[in-house]
Write a protein that holds these residues in place. Structure first.
Motif, PDB file in Angstrom:
ATOM      1  N   GLY A 234       0.837  -1.192   0.000  1.00 37.01           N
ATOM      2  CA  GLY A 234       0.000   0.000   0.000  1.00 37.01           C
ATOM      3  C   GLY A 234       0.871   1.240   0.000  1.00 37.01           C
ATOM      4  N   ALA A 235       0.200   2.395   0.078  1.00 41.35           N
ATOM      5  CA  ALA A 235       0.905   3.659  -0.094  1.00 41.35           C
ATOM      6  C   ALA A 235       1.933   3.909   1.010  1.00 41.35           C
ATOM      7  N   ARG A 236       1.609   3.542   2.244  1.00 49.28           N
ATOM      8  CA  ARG A 236       2.490   3.847   3.382  1.00 49.28           C
ATOM      9  C   ARG A 236       2.991   2.620   4.106  1.00 49.28           C
ATOM     10  N   ALA A 239      -0.989  -1.772   4.210  1.00 46.42           N
ATOM     11  CA  ALA A 239      -1.934  -2.679   3.549  1.00 46.42           C
ATOM     12  C   ALA A 239      -1.970  -4.040   4.243  1.00 46.42           C
TER      13      ALA A 239
ATOM     14  N   ASP B 211      -1.217   3.841  -5.942  1.00 42.61           N
ATOM     15  CA  ASP B 211      -2.044   2.916  -5.174  1.00 42.61           C
ATOM     16  C   ASP B 211      -3.472   3.445  -5.159  1.00 42.61           C
ATOM     17  N   LEU B 321      -7.439  -2.901   3.782  1.00 40.52           N
ATOM     18  CA  LEU B 321      -6.799  -3.981   3.029  1.00 40.52           C
ATOM     19  C   LEU B 321      -5.721  -3.463   2.084  1.00 40.52           C
ATOM     20  N   PHE B 322      -5.992  -2.337   1.412  1.00 42.69           N
ATOM     21  CA  PHE B 322      -5.110  -1.910   0.320  1.00 42.69           C
ATOM     22  C   PHE B 322      -4.266  -0.684   0.651  1.00 42.69           C
ATOM     23  N   ASN B 323      -4.605   0.059   1.698  1.00 41.06           N
ATOM     24  CA  ASN B 323      -3.887   1.294   2.018  1.00 41.06           C
ATOM     25  C   ASN B 323      -3.632   2.145   0.767  1.00 41.06           C
TER      26      ASN B 323
END
Lengths: 395, 395
Positions: A234-236, A239, B211, B321-323
């Motif tokens: 994920g971005a940070r 996730a 993302d 789940l995906f951030n």
């Protein structure tokens, strides 16, 4: 669509250096002939690159008596175990520390309960630091390439800040920075399930699979994913938090503030309470309930059944979201799957699975509770595997 | 960890050719100077590669009067719009077909209701084929690079078999093969939400984000994801099915065989029924309910409130789940978000979001209902963008 990027020849050379080191680290000793064939490079390139890796002290070469097709003896490229990392798994009950050699062998392993059962971050940092120093003091001639730590919480990419580790009671704790300062060495920290999926992919049941969901439950549930062979961060870096999907508006209340989260349906203590046991016994207590269920104790059997049902509900959501080739289960999920796979499967298949059920393997983790620990070792190896030429030269 | 692979110089050249074409396709006309700088290649390499793309008929060069820093006129590399694709979006109510030029301009656009309102696969194939042929017949001098189709269902990677499209009533339909055979041309098919996220990433609100979660609801909910800049497909192409996460064990029953699936809580017809309207009116009917709610109609307001609450529950699961950096909403999710973002946000933030709420943008799709259509065009362009030298030479 990935951002278009130009590629230069120096980058090419580094990519090939990396490919050789990664291959011998993952598979163990490999002949030059195999490297030549599999990497699609010519013999002299392989020779020059393995020479460079030898100069860096990362591999050694042995001349194998067993010839190739030509009958000539083949040079065997061997990862050099003088290079080690220290892997740490910070659990809720205990800390595990392992010394792992390049190539993946566990050379030393120590476990210790938290000091006075506390999770205070300063105590944990001091305890972990002492264990790491003890471990390294025992092998003064080895070169330590890095330190990797698995934590049961959401870890920010970049600085390893632990944003949220509810079972340790940590919120926004600069654990990684504190440990690195205490040791005077860089430290890399990752979420335990993210590291678990990495370990199972490199050395466990998910070798050769590119789309992997790793789900491991103890008190909470951790999720780690490989997507097209790449770890989902994920971005940070947050996730994979599968535990707080709402699956039931009826509850129970979760400490996160919501109701009916998945981890309130399948955690260790949920199963123990349903079976009329006291919470807190961990995997051995779960094993006892499962054994009692098998021996005919109705309450234990009902508890296993109910948790198996909710395992199926959650796994179904994950399969529909990620379409993995394999779902790897750890902790109580693995125990319930081993005891009641029919029941889990029934719940999983009751409603529409987008992917055919036969396309999805469900397996227990091969490394069992050590997946995060072995994954932490791989996290520590990663910078050297990515940039072999930047290996620290001092021991 | 990606499988180690050796890289050769021919592959390098192709990567750079690809990078130039992708850049001008995505951004439009670009000077050689900018390409040189951004791709990190030297001027003569850029010159040789753009010459090759010109020979392939994919770009033209114009000499710009506006000089660069040096004051010299700069060569402008322009995608050649004689290259087109046909994009198709098979909706539940209608089929949309567009002619899209290299560079992304929509040159022609046609919409038609399904023949006799039917979804019989043979009828849909014939209707779509006629629309495509009409579209291409109007531009006989253009070179058609491919045909891309968006379908509201799970589409198998490789052969484009539609495994499951409940709102069309399709199960295991070889739609792609049938259409390709009817046209005598290759056809690529993808899930509408997977194509929607691609379009929003290339030309919509998600440009520059790696993302991305795209969630679009009409009767059902489609989910499409970018993970580290790469589309999430899963092992067979079925990933992203967000509609059948169980969120409420109380129900209602879902046509999938389960109870309390997310799409039973936020679909168009759920909102309409809750508001006391007849189902089936689509986006205009939703807009009417939202307007009535704003005007003080209690039942409409309660319906919007309830659906907004469930939007928050589902989006929270996806964020954990995906951030993602950004959540892009389409269809009724976008309408409800625009009307009641406070309410959605309240539900989203009531319990633990692992990622700080400020780290996640939530936006309506910029391409609105055309995201899947524009994504289908990008699907059709993809092979040529990936292998420019393999462009078909015949018109």
């Amino acid at each position: 669509m990935p951002t278009p990027t130009g590629v230069g020849t120096e980058e090419l050379r580094r990519a090939n250096l990396r490919a050789i080191l990664q291959t011998v680290h993952t598979r163990g000793p490999t002949t030059r002939a195999v490297l030549t064939r599999e990497l699609g490079l010519n013999r002299s390139t392989i020779g020059a690159l393995t020479f460079e890796l030898q100069s860096l002290g990362l591999v050694t070469e042995q001349t194998s008596a067993v010839g190739g097709r030509s009958g000539r003896p083949s040079h065997l490229v061997v990862p050099c175990p003088d290079n080690v990392v220290v892997a740490v798994d910070v659990g809720v009950d205990r800390v595990a520390v392992a010394l792992v050699g390049l190539g993946g062998d566990v050379l030393d392993r120590r476990d210790r309960g938290h000091q006075r059962g506390e999770h205070d971050v300063a105590h944990v940092v001091e305890s972990v630091a002492q264990m790491i120093e003890d471990c390294l003091a025992a092998v003064p001639s080895k070169r330590c390439l890095g330190i990797g730590v698995a934590v049961p919480g959401a870890v920010r990419t970049g600085d390893g800040l632990v944003r949220f580790a509810p079972n340790l009671g940590w919120v926004e704790e600069p654990f990684t920075e504190l440990l690195a300062n205490r040791l005077g060495r860089p430290v890399s920290t990752g979420n335990d399930a993210n590291l678990g999926v990495l370990a199972e992919h490199i050395r466990g049941v998910a070798v050769g699979y590119s789309d992997v969901a790793y789900l491991s439950a103890s008190v909470g549930i951790g999720g780690g994913f490989l997507v097209g062979g790449v770890p989902l961060t994920g971005a940070r870096g947050y996730a994979g938090e599968v535990g707080h999907m709402q699956v039931d508006s009826l509850g129970p209340e979760c400490r996160c503030g919501s109701v009916g989260c998945w981890e309130m349906k399948v955690g260790e203590n949920v199963l123990l309470r349903r079976a009329g046991r006291l919470p807190g016994g961990g995997p051995p207590a779960i094993a006892e309930v499962i054994a009692s269920a098998r021996d005919g104790e109705a309450r234990a059997a009902a508890a296993v059944d109910e948790v198996a049902e909710w395992c199926g509900v959650g796994i179904r959501a994950i399969v529909n979201l990620f379409n993995p080739e394999i779902v790897v289960l750890g902790g109580v999920l693995s125990q319930v799957w081993s005891a009641a796979s029919d029941r889990v499967d029934e719940a999983l298949s009751r409603s529409t699975l987008i992917s055919p059920r036969n396309d999805v393997e469900i397996r227990s983790a091969r490394l069992e509770d050590d997946s995060p620990l072995i994954g932490a070792a791989e996290l520590a190896f990663a910078p050297v595997l990515e940039h072999p030429q930047m290996v620290p030269q001092a021991v």
